[in-house]
Design a protein around this motif. Structure first.
Motif, short mmCIF file in Angstrom:
data_model
loop_
_atom_site.label_atom_id
_atom_site.label_comp_id
_atom_site.label_asym_id
_atom_site.label_seq_id
_atom_site.Cartn_x
_atom_site.Cartn_y
_atom_site.Cartn_z
N PHE A 84 0.85 -0.74 -0.35
CA PHE A 84 0.14 -0.24 -0.25
C PHE A 84 1.24 1.19 0.14
CE2 PHE A 84 -1.80 3.89 1.96
CZ PHE A 84 -3.19 4.16 1.70
N ASP A 85 2.25 1.44 0.99
CA ASP A 85 3.07 2.10 1.01
C ASP A 85 3.71 2.48 -0.19
OD1 ASP A 85 4.65 3.94 2.53
OD2 ASP A 85 6.06 2.89 2.43
N GLU A 86 3.77 1.80 -1.07
CA GLU A 86 4.28 1.30 -2.52
C GLU A 86 3.40 1.97 -3.21
OE1 GLU A 86 7.99 2.15 -2.80
OE2 GLU A 86 8.33 1.54 -0.90
N ALA A 87 2.26 2.24 -3.33
CA ALA A 87 1.08 1.71 -4.63
C ALA A 87 0.86 3.90 -4.24
CB ALA A 87 0.14 1.20 -4.20
N HIS A 88 0.82 4.27 -3.28
CA HIS A 88 1.14 5.38 -2.14
C HIS A 88 1.35 6.69 -3.24
CE1 HIS A 88 1.98 8.76 0.29
NE2 HIS A 88 0.94 9.19 0.00
N GLN A 89 2.85 6.25 -3.31
CA GLN A 89 4.54 6.96 -3.70
C GLN A 89 4.18 7.28 -5.37
OE1 GLN A 89 8.09 5.48 -2.13
NE2 GLN A 89 7.31 4.76 -0.15
N CYS A 90 3.42 6.34 -5.63
CA CYS A 90 3.14 5.76 -7.47
C CYS A 90 1.60 7.71 -7.06
CB CYS A 90 2.23 4.80 -8.10
SG CYS A 90 3.31 3.71 -8.36
N PHE A 91 1.67 8.07 -6.72
CA PHE A 91 0.92 9.23 -6.74
C PHE A 91 1.69 10.70 -5.80
CE2 PHE A 91 -1.99 5.52 -6.50
CZ PHE A 91 -2.59 5.46 -8.03
N VAL A 92 2.46 10.95 -6.03
CA VAL A 92 3.39 11.66 -4.72
C VAL A 92 4.72 11.50 -6.24
CG1 VAL A 92 5.50 12.16 -3.43
CG2 VAL A 92 3.21 10.48 -2.63
N GLU A 93 5.04 13.30 -6.18
CA GLU A 93 5.14 13.50 -7.68
C GLU A 93 7.16 13.07 -7.66
OE1 GLU A 93 6.12 17.50 -9.80
OE2 GLU A 93 4.55 17.76 -8.45
N THR A 94 7.69 13.37 -6.36
CA THR A 94 9.14 13.31 -6.80
C THR A 94 8.77 11.75 -6.13
OG1 THR A 94 8.69 14.17 -4.28
CG2 THR A 94 9.38 15.52 -6.07
N ARG A 95 8.20 10.99 -6.16
CA ARG A 95 8.43 9.86 -5.20
C ARG A 95 7.95 8.66 -6.07
NH1 ARG A 95 9.11 9.63 0.28
NH2 ARG A 95 9.74 7.16 -0.65
N VAL A 96 8.51 7.38 -6.64
CA VAL A 96 8.46 6.39 -6.95
C VAL A 96 7.85 5.31 -6.75
CG1 VAL A 96 9.17 5.21 -9.34
CG2 VAL A 96 10.06 7.28 -9.28
N GLY A 97 7.00 4.33 -6.80
CA GLY A 97 7.10 3.06 -5.75
C GLY A 97 7.55 2.24 -6.60
N SER A 98 8.46 1.09 -5.64
CA SER A 98 8.61 0.31 -6.13
C SER A 98 8.28 -1.18 -5.27
CB SER A 98 10.45 0.32 -6.17
OG SER A 98 11.41 -0.99 -6.26
N PRO A 99 8.46 -2.62 -6.44
CA PRO A 99 7.99 -3.67 -6.27
C PRO A 99 9.59 -3.77 -5.22
CG PRO A 99 8.03 -3.68 -8.19
CD PRO A 99 8.65 -2.07 -7.96
N TRP A 100 11.08 -3.85 -5.77
CA TRP A 100 11.76 -4.05 -4.66
C TRP A 100 11.99 -3.43 -3.44
CZ3 TRP A 100 14.71 -6.84 -6.64
CH2 TRP A 100 15.01 -7.37 -7.88
#
Length: 159
Positions: A84-100
């Motif tokens: 969920f946290d990584e999915a959330h980061q996909c919607f933050v401009e300077t963050r990238v959600g990563s499976p790693w």
């Protein structure tokens, strides 16, 4: 969970962790005697960020576990929150959600699971607060210390 959610915002992105990296650069310069190679700094920066993931989610697992669920359920909840946290980061401009990063989070939780089992004496597979199976209980398979007493006949009076 709220703290992890806050850390997932723009202010905690890799681009904004310059103060920490300046301290690391000074420490490395003191050890190496010169300014460290930028590639080395990038590798140290990445390692520190992944270790932070592991520590955060290891602590989260411990807190969930302390709340009561079994280790399997606590681990599952921790990994689901990591996703969920990584999915959330996909919607933050300077963050990238990563499976790693989910993997690093899961590794942090898994290390705490292993530590927890080891600290209980080798991981006998018994969850705290649960009754072990009959054959695994202390004293299982042992015979009583003495045979049960036979009922005696009532005494005879008179006669």
């Amino acid at each position: 969970m709220f703290l992890i959610f806050l850390l997932s915002h723009d202010s905690q992105s890799g681009e904004h962790s310059g103060l920490v990296m300046r301290l690391v650069e000074r420490a490395l310069a003191g050890v190496l005697g010169s300014s460290p190679d930028p590639d080395l700094l990038e590798a140290v920066h990445m390692a520190l960020r992944k270790m932070a993931h592991m520590v955060e989610f290891g602590i989260l697992y411990g807190l969930i576990r302390r709340a009561g669920p079994s280790s399997g359920r606590a681990f599952l909840l921790t990994v689901l929150y990591a996703a969920f946290d990584e999915a959330h980061q996909c919607f933050v401009e300077t963050r990238v959600g990563s499976p790693w990063d989910v993997g690093a989070d899961a590794l942090g939780a898994a290390l705490v699971v292993l530590w927890e089992r080891r600290s209980r004496g080798g991981g006998d597979g018994v969850e705290s607060g649960r009754v072990p199976r009959r054959e695994n209980r202390v004293g299982a398979g042992l015979e009583p210390a003495a045979p049960p007493l036979e009922p005696s006949a009532p005494p005879e009076f008179g006669g």
